[in-house]
Design an enzyme around this catalytic site. Sequence first.
Site, PDB file in Angstrom:
ATOM      1  N   LYS A 270       1.091  -1.175  -0.339  1.00  0.00           N
ATOM      2  CA  LYS A 270       0.202   0.481  -0.073  1.00  0.00           C
ATOM      3  C   LYS A 270       0.978   1.289  -0.091  1.00  0.00           C
ATOM      4  O   LYS A 270       2.000   1.527   1.207  1.00  0.00           O
ATOM      5  CB  LYS A 270      -0.652  -0.178   1.242  1.00  0.00           C
ATOM      6  CG  LYS A 270      -1.630   1.365   0.961  1.00  0.00           C
ATOM      7  CD  LYS A 270      -2.346   1.399   2.833  1.00  0.00           C
ATOM      8  CE  LYS A 270      -3.098   2.845   3.343  1.00  0.00           C
ATOM      9  NZ  LYS A 270      -4.445   2.043   3.588  1.00  0.00           N
ATOM     10  N   LYS A 282     -10.271  12.697   8.273  1.00  0.00           N
ATOM     11  CA  LYS A 282      -9.818  12.525   9.846  1.00  0.00           C
ATOM     12  C   LYS A 282      -9.848  13.771  10.471  1.00  0.00           C
ATOM     13  O   LYS A 282      -9.687  14.698  10.183  1.00  0.00           O
ATOM     14  CB  LYS A 282      -8.237  11.677   9.872  1.00  0.00           C
ATOM     15  CG  LYS A 282      -8.547  10.469   8.636  1.00  0.00           C
ATOM     16  CD  LYS A 282      -7.071   9.562   9.032  1.00  0.00           C
ATOM     17  CE  LYS A 282      -6.786   8.206   7.888  1.00  0.00           C
ATOM     18  NZ  LYS A 282      -7.122   7.762   8.671  1.00  0.00           N
ATOM     19  N   ASP A 352     -12.309   7.266   3.605  1.00  0.00           N
ATOM     20  CA  ASP A 352     -11.054   6.937   4.355  1.00  0.00           C
ATOM     21  C   ASP A 352     -10.269   5.500   4.075  1.00  0.00           C
ATOM     22  O   ASP A 352      -9.644   4.717   4.805  1.00  0.00           O
ATOM     23  CB  ASP A 352     -11.124   7.045   5.924  1.00  0.00           C
ATOM     24  CG  ASP A 352      -9.726   7.327   6.440  1.00  0.00           C
ATOM     25  OD1 ASP A 352      -9.064   7.559   5.556  1.00  0.00           O
ATOM     26  OD2 ASP A 352     -10.010   7.541   7.595  1.00  0.00           O
ATOM     27  N   GLU A 354      -9.654   3.653   1.717  1.00  0.00           N
ATOM     28  CA  GLU A 354      -8.890   3.938   0.367  1.00  0.00           C
ATOM     29  C   GLU A 354      -7.671   2.797   0.001  1.00  0.00           C
ATOM     30  O   GLU A 354      -8.363   2.239  -1.081  1.00  0.00           O
ATOM     31  CB  GLU A 354      -8.598   6.029   0.560  1.00  0.00           C
ATOM     32  CG  GLU A 354      -6.548   4.942   0.858  1.00  0.00           C
ATOM     33  CD  GLU A 354      -6.632   5.439   2.572  1.00  0.00           C
ATOM     34  OE1 GLU A 354      -8.322   4.990   3.441  1.00  0.00           O
ATOM     35  OE2 GLU A 354      -5.043   4.615   2.544  1.00  0.00           O
ATOM     36  N   ARG A 356      -7.863  -0.402   0.656  1.00  0.00           N
ATOM     37  CA  ARG A 356      -8.308  -1.945  -0.396  1.00  0.00           C
ATOM     38  C   ARG A 356      -8.463  -1.242  -1.309  1.00  0.00           C
ATOM     39  O   ARG A 356      -8.778  -2.016  -2.666  1.00  0.00           O
ATOM     40  CB  ARG A 356      -9.827  -2.258   1.099  1.00  0.00           C
ATOM     41  CG  ARG A 356     -10.511  -1.085   1.190  1.00  0.00           C
ATOM     42  CD  ARG A 356     -11.644  -1.747   2.554  1.00  0.00           C
ATOM     43  NE  ARG A 356     -11.188  -0.902   3.563  1.00  0.00           N
ATOM     44  CZ  ARG A 356     -11.369  -0.843   4.926  1.00  0.00           C
ATOM     45  NH1 ARG A 356     -12.599  -2.024   4.846  1.00  0.00           N
ATOM     46  NH2 ARG A 356     -10.502  -0.440   6.048  1.00  0.00           N
TER      47      ARG A 356
HETATM   48  N1  BES Z   1      -4.381   4.100   6.680  1.00  0.00           N
HETATM   49  C1  BES Z   1      -5.927   3.965   7.716  1.00  0.00           C
HETATM   50  C2  BES Z   1      -5.236   3.166   9.040  1.00  0.00           C
HETATM   51  C3  BES Z   1      -4.286   3.550   9.469  1.00  0.00           C
HETATM   52  C4  BES Z   1      -4.743   3.766  11.119  1.00  0.00           C
HETATM   53  C5  BES Z   1      -2.817   3.101  10.131  1.00  0.00           C
HETATM   54  C6  BES Z   1      -3.968   4.001  11.896  1.00  0.00           C
HETATM   55  C7  BES Z   1      -2.346   3.710  10.658  1.00  0.00           C
HETATM   56  C8  BES Z   1      -2.766   4.467  12.577  1.00  0.00           C
HETATM   57  C9  BES Z   1      -6.876   3.986   6.471  1.00  0.00           C
HETATM   58  O1  BES Z   1      -6.689   4.407   5.913  1.00  0.00           O
HETATM   59  C10 BES Z   1      -8.104   3.994   7.586  1.00  0.00           C
HETATM   60  O2  BES Z   1      -8.089   5.024   7.616  1.00  0.00           O
HETATM   61  N2  BES Z   1      -8.953   3.309   7.474  1.00  0.00           N
HETATM   62  C11 BES Z   1      -9.747   2.476   8.955  1.00  0.00           C
HETATM   63  C12 BES Z   1     -10.925   2.195   8.136  1.00  0.00           C
HETATM   64  C13 BES Z   1     -12.167   2.429   8.424  1.00  0.00           C
HETATM   65  C14 BES Z   1     -13.085   4.084   7.342  1.00  0.00           C
HETATM   66  C15 BES Z   1     -13.026   1.429   8.226  1.00  0.00           C
HETATM   67  C16 BES Z   1      -9.766   2.924   9.921  1.00  0.00           C
HETATM   68  O3  BES Z   1      -9.323   1.936  10.375  1.00  0.00           O
HETATM   69  O4  BES Z   1     -10.163   4.057  10.865  1.00  0.00           O
HETATM   70 ZN    ZN Z   2      -4.986   4.512   4.852  1.00  0.00          ZN
HETATM   71 MN    MN Z   3      -8.242   5.950   5.413  1.00  0.00          MN
END
Ligand code: BES
Ligand code: ZN
Ligand code: MN
Length: 507
Positions: A270, A282, A352, A354, A356
């Site tokens: 990724k 966020k 968010d 993204e 996947r």
């Molecule tokens: N890049 C984030 C995941 C992440 C969170 C990485 C904390 C490192 C530290 C990912 O793109 C994300 O935002 N995931 C969301 C998914 C949700 C919207 C279903 C998450 O984990 O909150």
């Molecule tokens: Zn991310």
């Molecule tokens: Mn994200």
Amino acid sequence: MHWTTGSGSPEREKTDLIVLGATRLREKADPKPWRGLEPGLRRQLAALGSLDAFTAQAEQLHLLAGDGTRAPWVLVLGLGPADELSPQTLRCALGAASQKARALGAKTCALALPWEALAGLEPEAVVRCCVEGAELALFDAGACKAHTGKDRKPAPRTWKILAPAALKTAVAEGAAAGVDYAQGCLFARDLVNRPANLLGPRELAAEARALARREGLTCTVMGAAQLRRLGMGGVLGVGQGSARPPQFVVLDYKPRGVRGKLPLIALVGKGVTFDTGGISIKPSADMHEMKGDMGGAAAVLGAALIAVRRGLRARLLVVVPAVENMPDGNAIRPGDVLTMASGKTVEVLNTDAEGRLILADALHYACKQKPDFVIDAATLTGACVVALGDEFAGLFCNHAGLGDALDRAGGDTFERVWPMPLVKEHHKLIESGIADLQNIGGRYGGACTAAAFLAEFVDDETPWAHLDIAGPAWVGKPGPLGPKGATGYGARLIARALELLTERDAG
Ligand code: BES
Ligand code: ZN
Ligand code: MN
């Protein structure tokens, strides 16, 4: 740092610093390995023991004047109880020692180890871990400082590892492997720490291209026009809110001069160079850490670096979708439907989620090449961090042999993984009413529904492992293996798994 070997007694080394590894008896350092040493030094060590100042617990450091030696300083280094000695203890102990060596301004160091106490471990592994620890510990996170190098002493130039002459080859091989493993990890750390204004999709692609040129891989970078031709709606959709267009990087490695059929292993990482969350933005606290949302890309590139230097007997395909996830007039909206490269449609309920979306296209692309194994690494979900903390990556895998290789590699490198489920019940949670899939599940099991989403883009018959590295990719405080920030997690783990997978194939 440069690593050499020797078999002399430490007190005869002309060096700035002698590092003397010592294991621990019940409550004091074990005097046995010091028996052969020069009397002056032995007396100092004996005094040290009787003062109870030094018990040789792991990572404990004690600096002595180099009386009776040809060095100004002797650093006695605790390795903990001999029966608990592990590769990771050695990494951390040598990490602490090399940080001390730098602080002292030592240019040259000699390392003496209690080889008798280390008899339970392979000498080559002992040295590999010592070298890894010493190298990782000195990672400089200050690359952006204007006066970099001026406010900090340089790392020692050379280390000489002292060992019985019979171990000379093992020591040299262990040192070479340790340097390669450390460099792959440090390469990944450097990319992950780099701020997003300095590392966007184009710069990440340029780093991959430069790596390919240095290490002898071929590199292809596709831009938006070509991605449209391939129908990569996931990569294009996530990238369209940014002024910096997406880049899709493919590296290919074929070992030279190896005959016979080689396995093909695909690595997918990724590469979100910054994740604002997009329109589903966020919260601002800690958002800066999302400059590290290309940790998966960094891990697979670092793994490729190690694998190539170690002469891996496999063809490697490294796939990195690089995008920036920004909110903008062109950004995708919640509710939008994207058509992915595989033809499946996805309702984007949260912009968010993204990672996947870009991995779906990248995994589909990788699977089309019919690889024998696919491993992806991604800082994919906060849910995985909630589930496992920051010591373990989540391992989702559809193939026992591949899962086993990653699990063993995790033990060997101490970049540990923990098995997580891939089951049809989680697929139910990402069914959409209006498209084939939606990009988020319900409230619970976020790491599992993300993995189920990825599985929709992997052929069932392709052995595949997904590593959710959101926790271990980043560390909040400095330690014996480096400063706070990027850990480079995944590069060493994946490289070791590749070794195990190809060893087994060869046998
Ligand atoms: N890049 C984030 C995941 C992440 C969170 C990485 C904390 C490192 C530290 C990912 O793109 C994300 O935002 N995931 C969301 C998914 C949700 C919207 C279903 C998450 O984990 O909150
Ligand atoms: Zn991310
Ligand atoms: Mn994200």
